[in-house]
Design a protein around this motif. Sequence first.
Motif, PDB file in Angstrom:
ATOM      1  N   LEU A 282      43.999  33.704  13.965  1.00 31.47           N
ATOM      2  CA  LEU A 282      44.813  33.880  15.179  1.00 31.47           C
ATOM      3  C   LEU A 282      44.488  32.837  16.250  1.00 31.47           C
ATOM      4  N   GLY A 283      43.249  32.344  16.231  1.00 24.89           N
ATOM      5  CA  GLY A 283      42.840  31.392  17.267  1.00 24.89           C
ATOM      6  C   GLY A 283      42.364  32.077  18.532  1.00 24.89           C
ATOM      7  N   GLY A 284      41.988  33.339  18.435  1.00 24.30           N
ATOM      8  CA  GLY A 284      41.483  34.076  19.600  1.00 24.30           C
ATOM      9  C   GLY A 284      41.923  35.519  19.510  1.00 24.30           C
ATOM     10  N   ARG A 285      41.896  36.200  20.643  1.00 30.22           N
ATOM     11  CA  ARG A 285      42.371  37.588  20.672  1.00 30.22           C
ATOM     12  C   ARG A 285      43.039  37.860  21.997  1.00 30.22           C
ATOM     13  N   LEU A 286      43.846  38.898  22.002  1.00 35.04           N
ATOM     14  CA  LEU A 286      44.572  39.219  23.228  1.00 35.04           C
ATOM     15  C   LEU A 286      43.586  39.643  24.313  1.00 35.04           C
ATOM     16  N   SER A 287      43.746  39.092  25.484  1.00 29.78           N
ATOM     17  CA  SER A 287      42.870  39.453  26.586  1.00 29.78           C
ATOM     18  C   SER A 287      43.646  39.319  27.901  1.00 29.78           C
ATOM     19  N   PRO A 288      44.325  40.405  28.298  1.00 33.68           N
ATOM     20  CA  PRO A 288      45.135  40.343  29.516  1.00 33.68           C
ATOM     21  C   PRO A 288      44.332  39.872  30.731  1.00 33.68           C
ATOM     22  N   LEU A 289      43.045  40.255  30.785  1.00 34.99           N
ATOM     23  CA  LEU A 289      42.223  39.864  31.937  1.00 34.99           C
ATOM     24  C   LEU A 289      42.033  38.346  32.005  1.00 34.99           C
ATOM     25  N   ASP A 290      41.975  37.697  30.839  1.00 30.13           N
ATOM     26  CA  ASP A 290      41.823  36.236  30.813  1.00 30.13           C
ATOM     27  C   ASP A 290      43.167  35.531  30.681  1.00 30.13           C
ATOM     28  N   ASP A 291      44.235  36.327  30.805  1.00 33.87           N
ATOM     29  CA  ASP A 291      45.576  35.760  30.729  1.00 33.87           C
ATOM     30  C   ASP A 291      45.903  35.206  29.338  1.00 33.87           C
ATOM     31  N   ILE A 292      45.343  35.809  28.309  1.00 34.13           N
ATOM     32  CA  ILE A 292      45.644  35.372  26.935  1.00 34.13           C
ATOM     33  C   ILE A 292      46.615  36.380  26.321  1.00 34.13           C
ATOM     34  N   GLY A 293      47.847  35.934  26.151  1.00 30.86           N
ATOM     35  CA  GLY A 293      48.890  36.803  25.614  1.00 30.86           C
ATOM     36  C   GLY A 293      49.264  36.407  24.198  1.00 30.86           C
ATOM     37  N   PRO A 294      50.192  37.158  23.573  1.00 31.32           N
ATOM     38  CA  PRO A 294      50.590  36.901  22.181  1.00 31.32           C
ATOM     39  C   PRO A 294      51.041  35.467  21.936  1.00 31.32           C
ATOM     40  N   GLU A 295      51.682  34.862  22.948  1.00 32.82           N
ATOM     41  CA  GLU A 295      52.199  33.496  22.738  1.00 32.82           C
ATOM     42  C   GLU A 295      51.070  32.460  22.700  1.00 32.82           C
ATOM     43  N   ASP A 296      49.866  32.851  23.140  1.00 33.06           N
ATOM     44  CA  ASP A 296      48.734  31.918  23.091  1.00 33.06           C
ATOM     45  C   ASP A 296      48.028  31.939  21.731  1.00 33.06           C
ATOM     46  N   LEU A 297      48.385  32.899  20.897  1.00 31.16           N
ATOM     47  CA  LEU A 297      47.730  33.038  19.591  1.00 31.16           C
ATOM     48  C   LEU A 297      48.738  32.764  18.475  1.00 31.16           C
ATOM     49  N   ALA A 298      48.209  32.581  17.248  1.00 28.90           N
ATOM     50  CA  ALA A 298      49.098  32.297  16.110  1.00 28.90           C
ATOM     51  C   ALA A 298      49.679  33.603  15.557  1.00 28.90           C
ATOM     52  N   ILE A 299      50.306  34.387  16.446  1.00 28.75           N
ATOM     53  CA  ILE A 299      50.877  35.667  16.023  1.00 28.75           C
ATOM     54  C   ILE A 299      52.273  35.471  15.435  1.00 28.75           C
ATOM     55  N   ALA A 300      53.096  34.641  16.078  1.00 27.83           N
ATOM     56  CA  ALA A 300      54.445  34.394  15.549  1.00 27.83           C
ATOM     57  C   ALA A 300      54.380  33.797  14.133  1.00 27.83           C
ATOM     58  N   PRO A 301      53.509  32.776  13.893  1.00 24.47           N
ATOM     59  CA  PRO A 301      53.395  32.257  12.521  1.00 24.47           C
ATOM     60  C   PRO A 301      52.913  33.318  11.524  1.00 24.47           C
ATOM     61  N   LEU A 302      52.054  34.221  11.999  1.00 26.92           N
ATOM     62  CA  LEU A 302      51.573  35.293  11.111  1.00 26.92           C
ATOM     63  C   LEU A 302      52.728  36.199  10.686  1.00 26.92           C
ATOM     64  N   LEU A 303      53.521  36.618  11.679  1.00 24.56           N
ATOM     65  CA  LEU A 303      54.635  37.529  11.377  1.00 24.56           C
ATOM     66  C   LEU A 303      55.666  36.849  10.483  1.00 24.56           C
ATOM     67  N   GLU A 304      55.876  35.585  10.726  1.00 25.91           N
ATOM     68  CA  GLU A 304      56.825  34.819   9.918  1.00 25.91           C
ATOM     69  C   GLU A 304      56.325  34.705   8.476  1.00 25.91           C
TER      70      GLU A 304
END
Length: 199
Positions: free
Chosen positions: A108-130
């Motif tokens: 994924l290249g990290g994990r979701l962390s709203p406090l650090d402003d890391i959202g789904p678009e910052d991780l390789a989530i779309a490529p995973l789902l695809e």
Amino acid sequence: MIDYPPLFQELIDALRLLPSVGPRSAERLALFLLQNPSAVGDRLVGAIQSARQRIHPCVQCGFFAESDLCAVCRDSSRDAQLLCVVEQPGDVLKLEKAGSWRGYYHVLGGRLSPLDDIGPEDLAIAPLLERVKKNPPLEAVLALGADVEGETTALYLTPLLKQSGIRVSRLATGLPAGGGLEYADSVTLGYALSGRQEI
Ligand SMILES: [Zn+2]
């Protein structure tokens, strides 16, 4: 009082940027690099340059690769029904050392962390789902850290992955609380993987 020349100090400062290198180690390393035959320093510089130029994320899974696909993705003897989702490329190495995983990976290249402003678009989530939609495995194992961010990421991914009709599981408990896979030894990791639970 005479101190190190500025360039020497710059070398110490640069070495201090490395993890686990404190001021004294940095000084020792700098002295070593300057006092020893240039072969050591030259080899180090060459190795860093080559690694940085030639190692990049695998186009399919995100693990370290020297060509388009990494060694795992090129290995056709693995079980394509099993996909393990991890946070960092180093987690793949951890799981490989644990020795019990015969499937593929997705980093994924990290994990979701709203406090650090890391959202789904910052991780390789779309490529995973695809990837999962295109070639659905039987099971996706979420091998994420046992902390709040790991939990948040797993909660976010589970329903999305299940939309492709696949089984989703998580590592069994026993991983060090509050840490990523890098803190787990390979025996613990092996048990956590073989005792994974469907969610
Ligand atoms: Zn790969």
